[in-house]
Each structure stands twice: as C-alpha cells, then as structure tokens.
Design an enzyme around this catalytic site. Sequence first.
Site, short mmCIF file in Angstrom:
data_model
loop_
_atom_site.label_atom_id
_atom_site.label_comp_id
_atom_site.label_asym_id
_atom_site.label_seq_id
_atom_site.Cartn_x
_atom_site.Cartn_y
_atom_site.Cartn_z
N TYR A 158 28.26 37.05 43.40
CA TYR A 158 29.70 37.37 43.49
C TYR A 158 30.03 37.92 44.87
O TYR A 158 31.04 37.55 45.48
CB TYR A 158 30.02 38.38 42.39
P1 NDP Z 1 40.92 40.59 36.04
O1 NDP Z 1 39.75 39.91 35.44
O2 NDP Z 1 41.48 41.79 35.36
O3 NDP Z 1 42.11 39.53 36.24
C1 NDP Z 1 41.82 38.32 36.85
C2 NDP Z 1 43.09 37.58 37.17
O4 NDP Z 1 42.74 36.38 37.86
C3 NDP Z 1 43.87 37.16 35.94
O5 NDP Z 1 45.22 37.19 36.26
C4 NDP Z 1 43.40 35.74 35.69
O6 NDP Z 1 44.35 34.91 35.04
C5 NDP Z 1 43.18 35.24 37.11
N1 NDP Z 1 42.16 34.21 37.19
C6 NDP Z 1 40.82 34.37 37.03
N2 NDP Z 1 40.20 33.18 37.13
C7 NDP Z 1 41.16 32.25 37.34
C8 NDP Z 1 41.15 30.84 37.52
N3 NDP Z 1 40.02 30.12 37.49
N4 NDP Z 1 42.33 30.22 37.70
C9 NDP Z 1 43.48 30.93 37.73
N5 NDP Z 1 43.56 32.24 37.56
C10 NDP Z 1 42.41 32.91 37.37
O7 NDP Z 1 40.48 40.92 37.53
P2 NDP Z 1 40.74 42.22 38.44
O8 NDP Z 1 42.16 42.60 38.38
O9 NDP Z 1 39.71 43.21 38.15
O10 NDP Z 1 40.38 41.65 39.89
C11 NDP Z 1 41.36 41.27 40.82
C12 NDP Z 1 40.68 41.06 42.16
O11 NDP Z 1 40.02 42.25 42.55
C13 NDP Z 1 39.60 39.98 42.15
O12 NDP Z 1 39.64 39.30 43.38
C14 NDP Z 1 38.32 40.76 42.03
O13 NDP Z 1 37.20 40.06 42.54
C15 NDP Z 1 38.67 41.97 42.88
N6 NDP Z 1 37.84 43.12 42.59
C16 NDP Z 1 37.88 43.75 41.37
C17 NDP Z 1 37.09 44.83 41.13
C18 NDP Z 1 37.08 45.53 39.82
O14 NDP Z 1 36.23 46.45 39.64
N7 NDP Z 1 37.97 45.21 38.87
C19 NDP Z 1 36.17 45.37 42.15
C20 NDP Z 1 36.21 44.63 43.39
C21 NDP Z 1 37.02 43.56 43.59
P3 NDP Z 1 44.43 34.81 33.42
O15 NDP Z 1 45.00 36.11 32.94
O16 NDP Z 1 45.33 33.67 33.16
O17 NDP Z 1 43.02 34.60 32.94
#
Ligand code: NDP
Length: 253
Positions: A158
Amino acid sequence: MTSLMGRSALVTGASRGIGRAVARRLAAGGALVAVHYGSNEQAARDTMDLIEKDGGRAFLVRAELGVPGDVDTLFAALEPALLTRTGQVRLDILVNNAAITADSIETITPEAFDRLIAVNTKAPLFIIQRALPLLNDDGRIINVSAAATRIAMPGQPYAMSKAAVEVLSRSLAQLLGGRGITVNAVAPGPTVTDMNPWMLDDPEVQRAVGSGNAVPRAGRPDDIADVVAFLVSEAGRWVTGQTIDASGGCFLG
Ligand code: NDP
C-alpha cells in the site's frame, strides 16, 4: 477559511471517511462539490445531504476506479453536471482521495497488486491528465497519500502505491506552477474511518493507535480536511510540490 465561492471541486471517494470530510469542508467554504463514489450510493447521498443541510452545493458522480474506462465514466458524469450547474465545464480544485488497502507483501497476489496500483496510483494520474484542460489557472490539485510512505510499515505494498502519488505531485507542481496551479500531497496517519474497521467504535484501540503520535490521539477525518482546506485556499498559494504530513506527528522518533 478563505471563501471558495464560485469554485468547482471534484473530490474522489467522497462518500465516506476523509473524502466526505473534505467534501463537506470545501462545500462549507462555498465551492460546488462533485461528490465522487464507487459503489456505496447511500453513503454518497448521505454526504450530499450533509452538505445541503449545511447550506452547501454538491452533486453525485459515480465511477468505479481501477477498471478499464474508469476515467471516461467519471468525466462522462462530471462534465454535463458541471455544465448544467455552472454553465461551463471548468474545475478549480481536484482532490484525488479514493484509495484501497491491500494484503502484505507476503500474501498479495499479482492481480491484487495490479488493482492496488490501478486504484491508488494509475487512477489519480489519469484523472489529473483528463482534468488538466478543465482546470482554471490558480487551481489546486491535492493527492491524498499516507504517512506510511515515511514510516516503515512491515511489508505494506500500500505504501508503495502512495509514494508514487507524492512523486507525481512534485513533478506536476513543476509543470503547472506557471499557471499558478499548486499540486501537493497530504499524508494522513492512522485515521478513524471505514478503512480501519478495527479502530471504529473502539476507544481503547484508538487510544493505543494514538499513543504513537506526538499529539496522542488517533486522527479524525476533519483533521485532514482542515489541511486540505488550507492548501486549496488563497492562503495556500505559496505551497506546492510538497507532501504535507497530517498525522499529529505519527512516530516522529
Ligand atoms: P474509506 O475506506 O473510509 O473510504 C474510501 C472512499 O474511496 C470511499 O468513498 C469509496 O467509495 C472510495 N473508493 C474506494 N475504492 C474505490 C474504487 N475502486 N472506485 C471508486 N471509489 C473508490 O477511506 P479513508 O477515508 O480512510 O481514506 C481516504 C484516503 O486517505 C485514501 O487515499 C487513503 O489511502 C488515505 N489514508 C487513510 C488513512 C486512514 O487511516 N484512514 C491513513 C493514511 C491515508 P464507496 O463508498 O463507493 O466504496
């Protein structure tokens, strides 16, 4: 927050977690926000309802990322919606936030690795490529990375997928600076969202996770949204090509 009135923004992965908080923050500042999601339509509607309840403006854009034609699907929904609402197909702010996690290096399959890169690395690049002709001068691009690029997380592919968007941000900043467009990566630490189901609803686990931070608590989506809000504002105009750690000082040493 400096007013974003009259600005248009696309936030990918805005249905839940950090993306939802960013979308709400930008809409609260006055931007018209395209709330992108992949499959969870109810969650995306909830984001839009929250924005509208706060007096903001938003619309939904569905596109699964990481599959063939993903960017075409996204812009086929985005462009007419912008035209209808603003009379033009222009963007001021792009936040590449949607991402997935993956198994460790010991167990990940080639297919799962391809998907990881397709969603976390390839999609942001090609969304940016497609957005560039629509992006106004003095626009803003934010790529959401992760503090995991700075801290060795045992066996995490990741982190590789996120390191790439930091490099992308730096080289794009160089390309776009002449137009006043800034490009930055924002790197959250462990944040309480669906991405970490083991942290949700468990204050003890959150406390334990937060104990690795200089500010000793787990991150919340709003913590990240505030950093994004600064970078996309007029006040952020002189910050570009950077990775901004938004982790409360996760494992500073
Ligand atoms: P969540 O898992 O809570 O939400 C993910 C979001 O991305 C959802 O809106 C989901 O849509 C969308 N998504 C995921 N995969 C796809 C796909 N293949 N196509 C379209 N939409 C997609 O994630 P977070 O809010 O935790 O993370 C947000 C960002 O922050 C990411 O880039 C993550 O890597 C980064 N991050 C998060 C951390 C954490 O601890 N939470 C730490 C470090 C970085 P849907 O609802 O439709 O599934």
